[in-house]
Design an enzyme around this catalytic site. Sequence first.
Site, PDB file in Angstrom:
ATOM      1  N   ASP A 139      -2.058   9.111 -10.583  1.00 51.44           N
ATOM      2  CA  ASP A 139      -2.187   8.006 -11.542  1.00 51.44           C
ATOM      3  C   ASP A 139      -0.819   7.566 -12.053  1.00 51.44           C
ATOM      4  OD1 ASP A 139      -4.891   8.076 -11.265  1.00 51.44           O
ATOM      5  OD2 ASP A 139      -5.322   8.928 -13.245  1.00 51.44           O
ATOM      6  N   HIS A 163      -4.658  14.515  -9.308  1.00 48.90           N
ATOM      7  CA  HIS A 163      -4.996  13.128  -9.605  1.00 48.90           C
ATOM      8  C   HIS A 163      -4.144  12.519 -10.724  1.00 48.90           C
ATOM      9  CE1 HIS A 163      -7.908   9.776  -9.508  1.00 48.90           C
ATOM     10  NE2 HIS A 163      -8.140  10.248  -8.291  1.00 48.90           N
ATOM     11  N   ASN A 217      -2.249  12.956  -4.313  1.00 54.85           N
ATOM     12  CA  ASN A 217      -3.376  13.488  -5.084  1.00 54.85           C
ATOM     13  C   ASN A 217      -3.683  14.931  -4.689  1.00 54.85           C
ATOM     14  OD1 ASN A 217      -4.019  11.315  -6.706  1.00 54.85           O
ATOM     15  ND2 ASN A 217      -5.299  10.352  -5.158  1.00 54.85           N
ATOM     16  N   GLU A 228      -4.929   2.215  -4.184  1.00 55.40           N
ATOM     17  CA  GLU A 228      -3.456   2.292  -4.234  1.00 55.40           C
ATOM     18  C   GLU A 228      -2.850   1.085  -3.542  1.00 55.40           C
ATOM     19  OE1 GLU A 228      -4.653   2.591  -1.115  1.00 55.40           O
ATOM     20  OE2 GLU A 228      -3.001   3.868  -0.388  1.00 55.40           O
ATOM     21  N   ASP A 235       0.854  -1.193   0.000  1.00 54.27           N
ATOM     22  CA  ASP A 235       0.000   0.000   0.000  1.00 54.27           C
ATOM     23  C   ASP A 235       0.889   1.242   0.000  1.00 54.27           C
ATOM     24  OD1 ASP A 235      -3.122   0.736   1.137  1.00 54.27           O
ATOM     25  OD2 ASP A 235      -1.540   2.248   1.354  1.00 54.27           O
TER      26      ASP A 235
HETATM   27  P1  GH3 Z   1      -1.766   5.384   4.224  1.00 53.85           P
HETATM   28  O1  GH3 Z   1      -0.334   5.668   4.263  1.00 53.85           O
HETATM   29  O2  GH3 Z   1      -2.374   5.134   5.555  1.00 53.85           O
HETATM   30  O3  GH3 Z   1      -2.076   4.267   3.267  1.00 53.85           O
HETATM   31  O4  GH3 Z   1      -2.461   6.707   3.646  1.00 53.85           O
HETATM   32  P2  GH3 Z   1      -3.130   6.917   2.242  1.00 53.85           P
HETATM   33  O5  GH3 Z   1      -3.357   8.373   2.060  1.00 53.85           O
HETATM   34  O6  GH3 Z   1      -2.336   6.247   1.180  1.00 53.85           O
HETATM   35  O7  GH3 Z   1      -4.454   6.107   2.388  1.00 53.85           O
HETATM   36  P3  GH3 Z   1      -5.939   6.414   2.108  1.00 53.85           P
HETATM   37  O8  GH3 Z   1      -6.592   5.065   2.062  1.00 53.85           O
HETATM   38  O9  GH3 Z   1      -6.485   7.418   3.071  1.00 53.85           O
HETATM   39  O10 GH3 Z   1      -5.981   7.077   0.691  1.00 53.85           O
HETATM   40  C1  GH3 Z   1      -5.856   6.345  -0.486  1.00 53.85           C
HETATM   41  C2  GH3 Z   1      -6.018   7.297  -1.635  1.00 53.85           C
HETATM   42  O11 GH3 Z   1      -5.809   6.631  -2.876  1.00 53.85           O
HETATM   43  C3  GH3 Z   1      -7.381   7.893  -1.705  1.00 53.85           C
HETATM   44  C4  GH3 Z   1      -7.813   7.712  -3.142  1.00 53.85           C
HETATM   45  O12 GH3 Z   1      -8.321   8.869  -3.675  1.00 53.85           O
HETATM   46  C5  GH3 Z   1      -6.527   7.345  -3.853  1.00 53.85           C
HETATM   47  N1  GH3 Z   1      -6.745   6.521  -5.037  1.00 53.85           N
HETATM   48  C6  GH3 Z   1      -7.362   5.331  -5.121  1.00 53.85           C
HETATM   49  N2  GH3 Z   1      -7.390   4.906  -6.408  1.00 53.85           N
HETATM   50  C7  GH3 Z   1      -6.791   5.870  -7.167  1.00 53.85           C
HETATM   51  C8  GH3 Z   1      -6.527   6.026  -8.563  1.00 53.85           C
HETATM   52  O13 GH3 Z   1      -6.838   5.180  -9.400  1.00 53.85           O
HETATM   53  N3  GH3 Z   1      -5.857   7.135  -8.961  1.00 53.85           N
HETATM   54  C9  GH3 Z   1      -5.471   8.084  -8.063  1.00 53.85           C
HETATM   55  N4  GH3 Z   1      -4.828   9.150  -8.508  1.00 53.85           N
HETATM   56  N5  GH3 Z   1      -5.743   7.982  -6.748  1.00 53.85           N
HETATM   57  C10 GH3 Z   1      -6.380   6.892  -6.302  1.00 53.85           C
HETATM   58 MG    MG Z   2      -2.096   4.152   1.230  1.00 51.39          MG
HETATM   59 MG    MG Z   3      -5.060   1.986   1.069  1.00 48.03          MG
END
Ligand code: GH3
Ligand code: MG
Ligand code: MG
Length: 324
Positions: free
Chosen positions: A210, A206, A201, A236, A193
Site C-alpha cells: 500500500d 500488504h 506484497n 497497481e 503498471d
Molecule cells: P507484472 O510485472 O506482470 O505487472 O506483475 P505483478 O505482480 O505486478 O502483476 P499481477 O497483476 O500478477 O499482480 C498485481 C498485484 O497487485 C496483485 C494484487 O494483490 C496487488 N494489488 C492490487 N491492488 C492492491 C492494493 O490496493 N494494495 C496492495 N498492497 N496490493 C494491491
Molecule cells: Mg504489475
Molecule cells: Mg497489473
Amino acid sequence: MTTALAAPPLVTTKAKGRVLVVDDSNTIRLLLTASLRQAGFEVVLAADGAAALARLDDSQPEVVLTDLQMPGMDGFALLEKIRARAGAPEVIVVTGTHARDMDAALRALRLGAHDFLTKPLPAGEAVALTLEKALEKKRLRDANERLLRELEALSRTDALTGALNRRMFDETLRRELARAERHALPVSLLLLDLDHFKRVNDTHGHPAGDEVLRVFARALTEEVRESDAVFRYGGEEFAVVLTHTGLADAVKVAERLIARTRSLSVPVAGATLRFTASVGVAGATGGSLDPAALVEAADRALYEAKRLGRDQVAAQVPQEKTRC
Ligand code: GH3
Ligand code: MG
Ligand code: MG
C-alpha cells in the site's frame, strides 16, 4: 492532609456570533449595539448599504441586520448583493409596521432575507432570539456545504492513494478526446503498471505494498503538468491523460516517469524497498477515436513493455476500426 485549591472559574469570552448592523440612524445603531453586545454577540457597524458591503470581507459576519430605508444603497439592494455572494451571511431586515412596510418585508423575504423585525424594535431578548435562529441556519448551511464538498472530493478520488478514481478517468478521457477532436489537438494516454508488484506484497506484506502505491501515485502527480491528471486505473495500475501532447512527447514523459520511479524507495523492516514500473503509451491526433480504442492501444503497449523485460516504455498507435 491535602488542601484542595479551587481553580478560578473559566471565563469564556467567545461571542455567540458576529453580526453586522446596518442602519443610517446613529441612535438605532447605538441601541442595537448595546442590546446585542449585552446578549453576547460581537457587533460590527455600517451606516448604509455601500459601507456594509465594504465591511463584509474584513469582518465576515454570520448575520446582517439591516434597515430597509437608507440613503444611497438601500436594504433591498444590499440584500440582493449579499445573496449573490458565496457563503453569504443570513440577512434580517428591519422595517416599520404600516401596510406598506409589511409589503416591503414580504419583498425582502422573497429576495432571500431570513426574517424581519419591526420598529420600534422589541425587547433585546426577542431580537437576540431572531438572531440566534439566523445563526443556526447559517451554520447548518455552512456545514452542509462543507459536507457536500467533502463528499464530492471523496467520490472523485481513490481512498488509498488520493489519485483520481476510475470513474473520473472514464469521464476525463471521454471529455479530452472530444475536445481534441473538435480542436484537432493531440492527446495521449499512459498506462503505468508496477513491475512484479505481487512479490512486494508477498515478501513485505500488504501494508508495504500500500505504501508503495501511495509513494508511486504521489511521484506521478509531482512529475506531470497540473493539467495532466493522474488516475488509479485499478489495482497497481495507474493512468495519465496528457492533453495537447503527441505520441513522441508522451513517450518522453513516460521515460521521465519510469526514471523517477527507479529513484523512489519505501522503508521496510531493516531495509529499503525499491521498485520499477512499465508504461504503455498511445496517442491520438484529432481523429475520431473512441476512448476504448485508446485504452486498448495503451494496454497492448503495456503488455509489450512487460514482455520486453519491464522497467521500460512501449508505444502503440491505436488501430482504426476497419469495416469489411
Ligand atoms: P507484472 O510485472 O506482470 O505487472 O506483475 P505483478 O505482480 O505486478 O502483476 P499481477 O497483476 O500478477 O499482480 C498485481 C498485484 O497487485 C496483485 C494484487 O494483490 C496487488 N494489488 C492490487 N491492488 C492492491 C492494493 O490496493 N494494495 C496492495 N498492497 N496490493 C494491491
Ligand atoms: Mg504489475
Ligand atoms: Mg497489473
